[in-house]
Each structure stands twice: as C-alpha cells, then as structure tokens.
Design a protein around this motif. Structure first.
Motif, PDB file in Angstrom:
ATOM      1  N   ILE A 175       0.856  -1.194   0.000  1.00 54.56           N
ATOM      2  CA  ILE A 175       0.000   0.000   0.000  1.00 54.56           C
ATOM      3  C   ILE A 175       0.887   1.237   0.000  1.00 54.56           C
ATOM      4  O   ILE A 175       1.904   1.279   0.695  1.00 54.56           O
ATOM      5  CB  ILE A 175      -0.923   0.009   1.240  1.00 54.56           C
ATOM      6  N   SER A 198       0.978   5.100   1.029  1.00 50.11           N
ATOM      7  CA  SER A 198       0.185   5.920   1.950  1.00 50.11           C
ATOM      8  C   SER A 198       0.825   7.301   2.137  1.00 50.11           C
ATOM      9  O   SER A 198       2.044   7.412   2.267  1.00 50.11           O
ATOM     10  CB  SER A 198       0.089   5.178   3.295  1.00 50.11           C
ATOM     11  N   SER A 204      -0.759   0.532  -5.431  1.00 48.65           N
ATOM     12  CA  SER A 204      -1.261   0.550  -4.062  1.00 48.65           C
ATOM     13  C   SER A 204      -2.509  -0.304  -4.006  1.00 48.65           C
ATOM     14  O   SER A 204      -3.477  -0.046  -4.709  1.00 48.65           O
ATOM     15  CB  SER A 204      -1.574   1.996  -3.644  1.00 48.65           C
TER      16      SER A 204
END
Ligand SMILES: [Zn+2]
Length: 676
Positions: free
Chosen positions: A613, A615, A647
C-alpha cells in the motif's frame, strides 16, 4: 532640570474588563513603580495614583458577552487586579475606581465647568445606529477599515495598528460589532471639544518645549499635530457611565476617554484633602506612565481638557512604552495569549522579583520586545542567582564564619580596593540619571553592575585563601564586601523590593538613606548581621516547561476554534456500507518513496494475504516507527498506481482540525479481524 517640591505620578487606569498581564506590567506598572519607589527613597514628596477604569464600551461589551450586568464585570476585575497589584509589590498610594461617587461628582463638575465657560461645541450629527440592536454605535461597537493604514479591524475610536485616533464615521465599510450588520445613520446631539482650538498651544508645549520626551511619544504627537486636530465628541449614547449633567441629555454619558483621565484627579481627591497641591501647583511635577496606545489621550486630549478648565498643571513627561510580545506573538486577551499576573503569582509563589527583573531587563522602552520563558529562566539563573545572589551568599557565609557575623574593621587599602570603592558612587550616579530619564533598563543594568563589582572583587581578592596567613587583610576585604552588600540592599529596592527587604533583614540594616548607598560606611564596625540565606533560587526546566506547555495548549485551542469541521456527508444505505471490506492488519515493512515528501510504501499482513500500500503519511511518521504497528485497512479499494507503484488498498487515518494524522486502531482485535 527644574527642582520640584512635589511629584504626582499616575499609571494608566486598567480597564476592569479583564485581568492584568505581563504586557501591562512591562509597559506601565513596573517602570512607574520603580520611579516612585526611587523618589520615595530619595525622600521626595510623591503620590502614586491608579485605579480601575470602569466605564466605557469594553465593559458593556464584556457584560453582554457573558450575559451579566456591567457592575458584575467591574466588581470582579477590580478585585482581581487590585489584589494582584498589591501582591506584586506595586505601591500605589491609592487604587480607586471610576464607578465611585466621588469620581462621578468630579467628572460631572469638570464637564459642567467647561460647558459653562462655553468650551464645547454642541452639534447634532448623523451617527451610526444598529437597527436590530436599537443602539447607537460608537467606539468599540463599530469596526471597519482604517482610512490611514487600511487595517480592516480598526475600531470607531482608534486604530490599534497605526495608533491613530478616529471618529466612527471615518471608518471605511463600517460594521456593527453587535450584529455584524452595516449600520444606518441617525441624528443625535453631542458635545464636542474643539481640539483644533488648542493646536497652537499644544504645538508650542510639546514640539518646542518638550523635545526631551521619548522619541516614540514625541514622534506620534508630531504626526497628529501635523495632520491637524479636529473637534472631538466627549459624550456618547450609552446607558453605562457618568451621565451628561445637562437637562435634555437623558441616555447620554461622558465619553470614557473624557472621564477616565479625570479619574486621576478624583482618586487624588479621595486620597487627600490636599489634592490641589498636586494638581494645581507649579511646584509639582506630573508624570503619566502609559502604554503607546494611550499617547493621544494623555498628550493631546487630556491636556486640552486641562487647558480648557484652566486651573490645572500639565504633565512634565509622558513616558509611554511600546508593546511587549509573548513568545513571538502579540499578547491578546481575546486569544488568551498572555501571562496573567494573578496566575503567575500562584505558579511562582514569592518570586515577584524575578518577573519584575525580567520585565525591566527586557522592557519595550524604544521598540516592541519579546518575553520568552527560556529568557525568564536564563536571566534568573545566570544573573540573579549566579551574580547578585552568589555575591551576597558568599559574603554573608564568610562574615559569619570568620567573625560570627560582626562587621570587621577596615585596615589599609590597596590600589585595587580604592579603585573598586571609587566605582560605587559612579555606578549609582549613572543609575540615578537613568531613572530620572525614564531609562529603566539602563538603570537596572547599573544596579547589576554594582552586584558584578562586588562579585568580581570577592573573586579577585580570594579572602578564603588568606584567612590563616593575612587575617588583617581579610578583615578589610570582608568589610568592603559587606558595605557593597548594604549598598545593593538600598539601590536594588526600586527594582527588586522583596529581595531588597530580605537582604536588609539579613544585614540587620534599619537606618539608611539613599545617599548612604554611595559610601562605604553603611555598616558600623562590630554591627551584627544574621546567618546567610539564599536571596534567589534556580528556576528548574520543569517549571518553565509547564508554562510553555500551557501556551502551546492555548495555541492549539485557538487553532481548533479557528478551523471548522467539515459538514456531515449525505446518507448512504446499509448495503453501500456492507460493500466495504475493512480489516485490521499489521505493518511488516515501511520505506519512503524516493523523491516524494509525503509518501510511504508499506507492506502489510492482512491475515489473508500480504500486500503493498502506498500511503501519504510520511510527514507525520518515520518508517522505522510504524513497522509492527496494528492498523485498519480498506482492502477492496480499486488498486491504483501512485508514482508508478501499485497501491492495493488504503490505510484508514483520522485527520485532526489542524491537519495532523493519526492511525485508526482497534483496541484488542488480532490481525485480519473484520471491521463492520
Ligand atoms: Zn490605522
């Protein structure tokens, strides 16, 4: 300089709509108190006048804000401020209030006398009126853009940014501070003092005869006088204050800046039947201590009133200070950005002198200055404790050790002794000159120079090394140190009255005069002093950190109040919510995405898989701090590429009003728990 028989010293009357803070103290009350204490020590006839200013629109606005009667407001703050001033050692001879009967009478009589002499111009004009509040708007009831400096928050009586005194009708885009609406204009009758009539005398009096006034005061006066003065209304449509004492003037009161300076006169009347000796004698020196926002009232308007009346003296000087800031920000009552005196007195019990010292050392005498808690601590620890306190303590300890506290005899003097002794009256003479010219920072420096002189003399002569071999020499050294200590006990009193008293007690010094301080024969041979005690103590980091934290909390509070919550979004169905796959997960890896400020690439364990992911949290969290952290993740968000990196989902974060991010976390759930 002319020799005066009497001194009348006034300090600006604080508005009784809030507590006293360090800005007030540094600007007005500490310098005024130093000046007065000094005059008293010199044996001068001096009275020191102050009190609460309890009329005026700031009071009625505050009462309205709290939903109480104006009397409740003034009673509350008069008591708080009177007590705080007393505890802080500000030695007013009287701290009166302008809601007293004697003041109403004095202000009323003053107005009537001017009225009967024909000094006012009566005018019916159109004034601003708030239709929804059914009230005329003057002074702080109206705000708008200053025609001189374009400050958008100027008030109807004054622009606080450029200091110009205004009439409400001068404002551009005026707005009622009651309703926020633009006002209408309505006819009303008022009495005006034609300041233009006094322009020539004011010009001569200030610009020619008082060139010695402080540059900031002289400069402001010069600027107003060159712009030209205009008639100024001395009455207001208001239900709080001294009623205009004329028939047909119902609902009108005296303008607060007409009645407030008369408060100095009524307080003097309250103090002594002999008040005219101070107000009407050419032998009296009148000095007004004020902040820079009050210059126009004390140098232009009040002197014009006194001239119009005819029997009063004018001030000899008006030493106004600039403003003190706090931790690089303007002190503000409404934003609670201040160090309040009554709170300081609680947090730093018996440490009044430290604040007096720091506010004087750092006084905004010629320009705005900054108060910081770190500076407060440093000045105490490095100056009061390390120099003044250290010298006194070592002197007293040694005198007790060697002579059981009796002052030893002074023998033959060395050249170094003579050179040291010679400096004592020189330092004190410079100190006197500085106080008499309202240079209190400089005066304080000289006081510390005397402490430094003693501290250096003791360190250089090292009597402890000579105690066994040269006892006669040690007696001389200790006598000189004790005399300098006594001298300090006398000359430090205006600045550090509590410590000076303590030092006098330790030295058992009862009979003295200011002039004695310049000599080295204050303490007689054989005079008994007391055991050593510390005059000052260190301020620990913890104590100042507590104050800094308090300010940070205020700052945060202000930021929160200024930002607004986003409106609640439109409703969604339960089915829509059910579509979200939210689970708890653990962060396995984290690293910054190169060439970006905000992005972290994370690898997380969701319990069902491990995934990547991207972020936008890098500004708030370092990668090493979040490895192993439990987080909550939206798993079924459509994968997308961010800076070329895929992501697969989104970490849920909470964003505060100030933009700060924190993780949404489950108290107990293991990784992979479903959030629903
Ligand atoms: Zn302005």
């Amino acid at each position: 300089m002319k020799d005066y028989k009497h001194h009348l010293v006034t300090a600006a009357l604080p508005y009784a709509n809030g507590p006293i803070h360090i800005g007030h103290l540094a600007g007005v009350y500490v310098p005024a108190d130093i000046y007065v204490r000094y005059l008293r020590l010199k044996g001068e006839d001096v009275i020191f006048i102050c009190g609460s200013d309890e009329n005026g629109i700031p009071i009625t606005l505050k009462a309205r804000e709290e939903g109480v009667h104006p009397q409740d407001i003034v009673d509350r703050y008069h008591d708080i401020n009177k007590k705080a001033f007393e505890q802080f050692g500000i030695t007013f001879d009287i701290y009166s209030r302008t809601s007293n009967k004697i003041h109403y009478q004095t202000a009323s009589d003053f107005f009537k006398k001017l009225y009967e002499k024909g000094e006012f111009v009566e005018q019916t004009t159109e004034q601003f009126f708030d239709e929804s509040a059914q009230q005329f708007l003057a002074d702080r009831y109206i705000s708008g853009t200053c025609p001189h400096c374009s400050n958008e928050n100027a008030y109807g009586d004054q622009c606080e940014r450029c200091g110009t005194s205004l009439n409400a009708t001068d404002l551009i885009n005026p707005k009622s501070t009651l309703s926020g609406n633009p006002p209408i204009k309505k006819k009303t009758k008022h009495w005006y003092l034609p300041l233009d009539k006094y322009e020539p005398v004011l010009k001569k009096w200030i610009l020619e005869e008082h060139k010695e006034w402080k540059a900031n005061v002289y400069g402001q006066c010069k600027s107003w006088l060159s712009q030209g003065l205009h008639p100024r209304a001395v009455s207001r449509d208001l239900d709080w204050g001294v009623p205009v004492p004329l028939e047909g003037a119902e609902g009108k009161v005296l303008y607060v800046w007409f009645d407030a300076p008369i408060g100095y006169i009524s307080a003097t009347k309250e103090l002594t039947d002999d008040w005219e000796k101070y107000w009407k004698s050419k032998d009296t020196k009148l000095v007004h201590f004020i902040g820079k926002d009050n210059i126009v009232f004390h140098c232009i308007i009040f002197p014009s009133m006194l001239r119009a009346e005819g029997s009063f003296i004018l001030p000899e000087n008006v030493p106004a200070n600039e403003f003190l800031n706090l931790e690089n920000d303007k002190i503000s009552t409404s934003r609670n950005w201040a160090v309040w005196l009554h709170e300081y007195l609680e947090d730093f019990e018996n440490k009044q002198d430290i604040l007096r010292y720091v506010l004087t050392a750092n006084a905004p005498e010629t320009k705005d200055n900054d108060f910081t808690w770190k500076d407060f601590q440093a000045r105490n620890n490095n100056e009061l404790v390390a120099v003044f306190g250290n010298f006194i303590n070592r002197t007293l300890v040694l005198a007790n050790k060697y002579y059981k506290g009796h002052v030893p005899e002074m023998g033959e003097l060395t050249e170094y002794d003579t050179a040291t002794i010679k400096q004592i009256p020189e330092i004190i003479t410079r100190l006197e000159h500085a106080i008499e010219h309202y240079k209190f920072r400089e005066a304080l420096k000289e006081m510390m120079n005397l402490a430094r002189l003693g501290n250096k003399y003791l360190a250089d002569t090292e009597p402890w090394k000579l105690a066994k071999t040269k006892p006669e020499r040690v007696k001389t050294i200790m006598n000189i140190c004790l005399q300098i200590s006594a001298s300090l006990a006398i000359v430090s009193e205006p600045f550090l009255p509590f410590s000076a008293q303590k030092l006098k007690d330790l030295l058992n010094l009862k009979q003295y005069s200011w002039e004695d301080a310049k000599t080295i024969s204050i303490l007689a041979v054989g005079h008994q002093i007391k055991k050593a005690e510390f005059l000052f103590s260190k301020i620990e980091d913890q104590a100042v950190q507590k104050q800094i934290d308090k300010l940070l909390a205020t700052k945060k509070q202000n930021e929160m109040e200024n930002s607004t919550h986003e409106a609640v979004k439109e409703n969604i169905s339960f089915d829509d919510f059910q579509k979200l796959d939210i689970r708890t997960a653990t962060v396995l890896e984290a690293e910054k995405v190169r060439k970006t400020k905000k992005l972290l690439r994370l690898k997380i364990d969701t319990g069902v898989d491990t995934r990547q992911i991207v972020s936008g949290i890098a500004e708030f969290f370092a990668p090493e701090d979040i490895i192993g952290k439990k987080v909550v993740v939206l798993l079924n968000l459509e994968p997308r590429k961010i800076r070329g990196i895929e992501s697969q989902g989104m970490i849920l974060m909470a964003e505060d009003l100030d933009g700060k991010l924190s993780f949404v976390q489950s108290e107990k759930a293991n990784k992979g728990a479903l959030v629903k």
